[in-house]
Design a protein around this motif. Structure first.
Motif, PDB file in Angstrom:
ATOM      1  N   SER A  33      42.344  36.888  27.744  1.00 62.25           N
ATOM      2  CA  SER A  33      43.131  35.699  28.105  1.00 62.25           C
ATOM      3  C   SER A  33      43.266  35.548  29.613  1.00 62.25           C
ATOM      4  O   SER A  33      43.098  34.457  30.154  1.00 62.25           O
ATOM      5  CB  SER A  33      44.527  35.777  27.488  1.00 62.25           C
ATOM      6  N   ASP A  34      43.563  36.653  30.289  1.00 65.03           N
ATOM      7  CA  ASP A  34      43.753  36.586  31.737  1.00 65.03           C
ATOM      8  C   ASP A  34      42.466  36.201  32.454  1.00 65.03           C
ATOM      9  O   ASP A  34      42.488  35.406  33.397  1.00 65.03           O
ATOM     10  CB  ASP A  34      44.288  37.911  32.269  1.00 65.03           C
ATOM     11  N   ALA A  35      41.341  36.725  31.994  1.00 63.97           N
ATOM     12  CA  ALA A  35      40.066  36.365  32.616  1.00 63.97           C
ATOM     13  C   ALA A  35      39.751  34.882  32.385  1.00 63.97           C
ATOM     14  O   ALA A  35      39.289  34.186  33.299  1.00 63.97           O
ATOM     15  CB  ALA A  35      38.937  37.234  32.057  1.00 63.97           C
ATOM     16  N   LEU A  36      40.042  34.376  31.194  1.00 64.22           N
ATOM     17  CA  LEU A  36      39.785  32.963  30.914  1.00 64.22           C
ATOM     18  C   LEU A  36      40.714  32.045  31.702  1.00 64.22           C
ATOM     19  O   LEU A  36      40.311  30.966  32.135  1.00 64.22           O
ATOM     20  CB  LEU A  36      39.897  32.696  29.408  1.00 64.22           C
ATOM     21  N   VAL A  37      41.938  32.471  31.932  1.00 65.84           N
ATOM     22  CA  VAL A  37      42.863  31.688  32.776  1.00 65.84           C
ATOM     23  C   VAL A  37      42.346  31.667  34.213  1.00 65.84           C
ATOM     24  O   VAL A  37      42.380  30.627  34.876  1.00 65.84           O
ATOM     25  CB  VAL A  37      44.297  32.247  32.701  1.00 65.84           C
ATOM     26  N   GLN A  38      41.842  32.797  34.687  1.00 69.01           N
ATOM     27  CA  GLN A  38      41.272  32.848  36.044  1.00 69.01           C
ATOM     28  C   GLN A  38      40.072  31.903  36.157  1.00 69.01           C
ATOM     29  O   GLN A  38      39.881  31.249  37.182  1.00 69.01           O
ATOM     30  CB  GLN A  38      40.865  34.280  36.407  1.00 69.01           C
ATOM     31  N   ILE A  39      39.280  31.821  35.107  1.00 69.38           N
ATOM     32  CA  ILE A  39      38.142  30.900  35.094  1.00 69.38           C
ATOM     33  C   ILE A  39      38.630  29.464  35.153  1.00 69.38           C
ATOM     34  O   ILE A  39      38.098  28.641  35.914  1.00 69.38           O
ATOM     35  CB  ILE A  39      37.265  31.138  33.840  1.00 69.38           C
ATOM     36  N   GLN A  40      39.656  29.141  34.366  1.00 75.52           N
ATOM     37  CA  GLN A  40      40.208  27.786  34.377  1.00 75.52           C
ATOM     38  C   GLN A  40      40.755  27.411  35.749  1.00 75.52           C
ATOM     39  O   GLN A  40      40.694  26.257  36.156  1.00 75.52           O
ATOM     40  CB  GLN A  40      41.314  27.643  33.319  1.00 75.52           C
ATOM     41  N   LYS A  41      41.258  28.401  36.482  1.00 77.33           N
ATOM     42  CA  LYS A  41      41.781  28.150  37.829  1.00 77.33           C
ATOM     43  C   LYS A  41      40.661  28.129  38.875  1.00 77.33           C
ATOM     44  O   LYS A  41      40.907  27.791  40.027  1.00 77.33           O
ATOM     45  CB  LYS A  41      42.800  29.222  38.208  1.00 77.33           C
ATOM     46  N   GLY A  42      39.460  28.545  38.484  1.00 76.03           N
ATOM     47  CA  GLY A  42      38.324  28.528  39.397  1.00 76.03           C
ATOM     48  C   GLY A  42      38.219  29.745  40.288  1.00 76.03           C
ATOM     49  O   GLY A  42      37.535  29.705  41.311  1.00 76.03           O
ATOM     50  N   HIS A  43      38.847  30.853  39.921  1.00 73.79           N
ATOM     51  CA  HIS A  43      38.798  32.084  40.714  1.00 73.79           C
ATOM     52  C   HIS A  43      37.667  32.989  40.246  1.00 73.79           C
ATOM     53  O   HIS A  43      37.668  33.446  39.101  1.00 73.79           O
ATOM     54  CB  HIS A  43      40.116  32.862  40.617  1.00 73.79           C
ATOM     55  N   ASN A  44      36.697  33.265  41.124  1.00 76.73           N
ATOM     56  CA  ASN A  44      35.590  34.183  40.825  1.00 76.73           C
ATOM     57  C   ASN A  44      34.985  33.918  39.451  1.00 76.73           C
ATOM     58  O   ASN A  44      34.885  34.812  38.615  1.00 76.73           O
ATOM     59  CB  ASN A  44      36.056  35.642  40.889  1.00 76.73           C
ATOM     60  N   VAL A  45      34.552  32.708  39.220  1.00 77.02           N
ATOM     61  CA  VAL A  45      34.129  32.270  37.892  1.00 77.02           C
ATOM     62  C   VAL A  45      32.990  33.126  37.333  1.00 77.02           C
ATOM     63  O   VAL A  45      33.055  33.586  36.189  1.00 77.02           O
ATOM     64  CB  VAL A  45      33.745  30.773  37.908  1.00 77.02           C
ATOM     65  N   THR A  46      31.966  33.391  38.102  1.00 75.39           N
ATOM     66  CA  THR A  46      30.824  34.176  37.614  1.00 75.39           C
ATOM     67  C   THR A  46      31.259  35.583  37.237  1.00 75.39           C
ATOM     68  O   THR A  46      30.897  36.096  36.173  1.00 75.39           O
ATOM     69  CB  THR A  46      29.713  34.224  38.684  1.00 75.39           C
TER      70      THR A  46
END
Length: 172
Positions: free
Chosen positions: A124-137
């Protein structure tokens, strides 16, 4: 509570309740993130299938306890050992992504909101970070790795409830 635990022949741990909680966590997680997973061709249904398999195994285990010969100390020991191993099966020795000291795969606080719990917190935390655009790859790589860890962990937890010693002792 301590006396009840000490006086119980079988540890008072209802695995069917555990499976119900797992099903709720999966539903909550997929309701929130299934769209994100499908954009990367990851199948959220695999998580549902793993939870369903765990539920079937937990139900079968509960039914086998009802039919078990509880006068046999080896049977009681086997059942109690399986119950103790169940929650341990949900611990990852490597810890959650970015939080090595948090080891429970299903439940931990969110890094986004310390006051809120999170189902499948590492994912969940990694997917939230992706949604925020942080270090997506980098975060997608974490999602891929941790998703496979979660699937393996759920299957491993289910295997702790399976009867692997039926060739040694007659339980009924």
């Amino acid at each position: 509570m301590t006396r009840h635990l000490a006086d119980s022949l079988i540890i008072p741990f209802d695995v069917t309740n555990y499976s119900a909680v797992l099903q709720e966590l999966v539903s909550e997680f997929l309701g929130r993130f299934n769209g994100s997973l499908s954009t990367q061709h990851m199948r959220g249904e695999l998580l549902r299938e793993a939870a369903d398999n765990f539920t079937k195994t937990a139900t079968s285990f509960s039914e086998s306890i009802q039919q078990a010969n509880l006068t046999n100390p080896y049977v009681v020991r086997r059942i109690n050992d399986q119950l103790m191993q169940l929650d341990r099966a949900f611990l990852d020795s490597a810890g959650l992504p970015g939080r090595r000291l948090k080891r429970h795969i299903l439940l931990a606080e969110s890094i986004v909101d310390n006051y809120a719990g999170s189902s499948f917190p590492g994912l969940s935390d990694a997917l939230v970070q992706i949604q925020k655009g942080h270090n997506v790859t980098e975060q997608w790589e974490i999602v891929r790795q941790h998703y496979s860890v979660i699937l393996f962990t759920i299957q491993s937890a289910a295997s702790t409830l399976k009867d692997v010693t039926d060739f040694m002792v007659d339980y009924y």
